[in-house]
Design a protein around this motif. Structure first.
Motif, short mmCIF file in Angstrom:
data_model
loop_
_atom_site.label_atom_id
_atom_site.label_comp_id
_atom_site.label_asym_id
_atom_site.label_seq_id
_atom_site.Cartn_x
_atom_site.Cartn_y
_atom_site.Cartn_z
N UNK A 68 1.14 -1.32 0.31
CA UNK A 68 -0.20 0.09 0.25
C UNK A 68 1.32 1.51 0.03
N UNK A 69 1.88 1.03 0.80
CA UNK A 69 3.04 2.35 0.76
C UNK A 69 3.53 2.43 -0.35
N UNK A 70 3.70 1.81 -1.04
CA UNK A 70 4.34 1.44 -2.52
C UNK A 70 3.04 2.83 -3.84
N UNK A 71 2.03 2.25 -3.67
CA UNK A 71 1.42 2.94 -4.24
C UNK A 71 1.02 5.11 -3.84
N UNK A 120 2.24 9.05 3.19
CA UNK A 120 1.02 9.38 3.37
C UNK A 120 0.51 8.49 3.64
N UNK A 121 0.69 6.81 3.92
CA UNK A 121 -0.19 5.83 4.75
C UNK A 121 0.21 6.05 5.44
N UNK A 122 1.41 6.33 6.23
CA UNK A 122 1.51 6.82 7.55
C UNK A 122 0.54 7.55 8.09
N UNK A 123 0.58 8.43 7.51
CA UNK A 123 0.05 9.42 7.71
C UNK A 123 -1.86 8.95 7.85
N UNK A 124 -2.27 8.28 7.44
CA UNK A 124 -4.12 8.17 6.49
C UNK A 124 -3.98 6.94 8.15
N UNK A 125 -3.01 6.13 8.24
CA UNK A 125 -2.87 5.04 9.52
C UNK A 125 -2.95 6.13 10.12
N UNK A 126 -2.16 6.45 11.25
CA UNK A 126 -2.30 7.36 12.39
C UNK A 126 -3.31 8.55 13.17
#
Length: 192
Positions: free
Chosen positions: A65-68, A73-79
């Motif tokens: 998911x982080x590749x895309x 961005x993924x860290x921020x979404x999860x946080x």
């Protein structure tokens, strides 16, 4: 479709590297070359990026998911959503689908016939026999250089789509170029 393409956002190549990410993984981009279009180099870079994502997330699904989405961005979404796994997060549609698409692609590549990909040998792309040559001097005119080597620019660009124009200046060399190695399909048919 497993081809060198450019997205509307500017991601390019087989592995869809963004211009700002590519140099972090050793891919050069200039007016003369774009190594995001170099299949071998970009594949190695994509593997390094996914491994880097895995080291960050310690989870292959999150790594994909982080590749895309990008790791930040993924860290921020999860946080923001107070979760640790992509399957627990509300993601943008492209990233949410990407994880399942990459999983499906892995399964298909591992066993294409199990998923209805029964391609006759006659329908496969030809395997070109090539060799790599080192170029240490700038090439002022790729078309002229190609003819001098016994090929033409079309063949050189077919085997090296990362070469964008008709020259390789001192900023682009040294480099390694693939050329035909006794392949009848890649012979110059109409020399001058």
């Amino acid at each position: 479709s497993l081809s060198n393409a450019t997205s509307p956002a500017g991601a390019s190549g087989f592995w869809q590297f963004m211009p700002f990410t590519a140099p972090k993984y050793g891919l050069k981009i200039s007016n003369e070359i774009d190594e995001r279009l170099h299949l071998e180099k970009s594949t190695r870079a994509a593997c390094a990026l996914i491994k880097s994502n895995f080291a960050m997330f310690n989870n292959w699904f999150n790594a994909c998911a982080a590749y895309n989405r990008g790791p930040g961005g993924l860290l921020e979404d999860l946080k923001i959503q107070q979760v640790q796994h992509v399957f627990d997060a509300e993601l943008n549609q492209e990233t949410a689908r990407y994880v399942f698409r990459i999983m499906a692609l892995k399964l298909i590549i591992e066993n294409p016939k199990a998923y209805g990909f029964n391609i006759a040998a006659k329908d496969l792309y030809p395997i070109y026999q090539t060799k790599k040559i080192s170029v240490i001097q700038p090439i002022e005119n790729l078309a002229t250089w190609s003819i001098q080597q016994g090929y033409n620019r079309k063949i050189i660009r077919l085997l090296n789509p990362w070469i964008l124009g008709n020259k390789l200046s001192s900023e682009s060399v040294p480099c390694t170029i693939e050329v035909p190695n006794g392949n009848k399909q890649l012979k110059v048919k109409h020399p001058l």
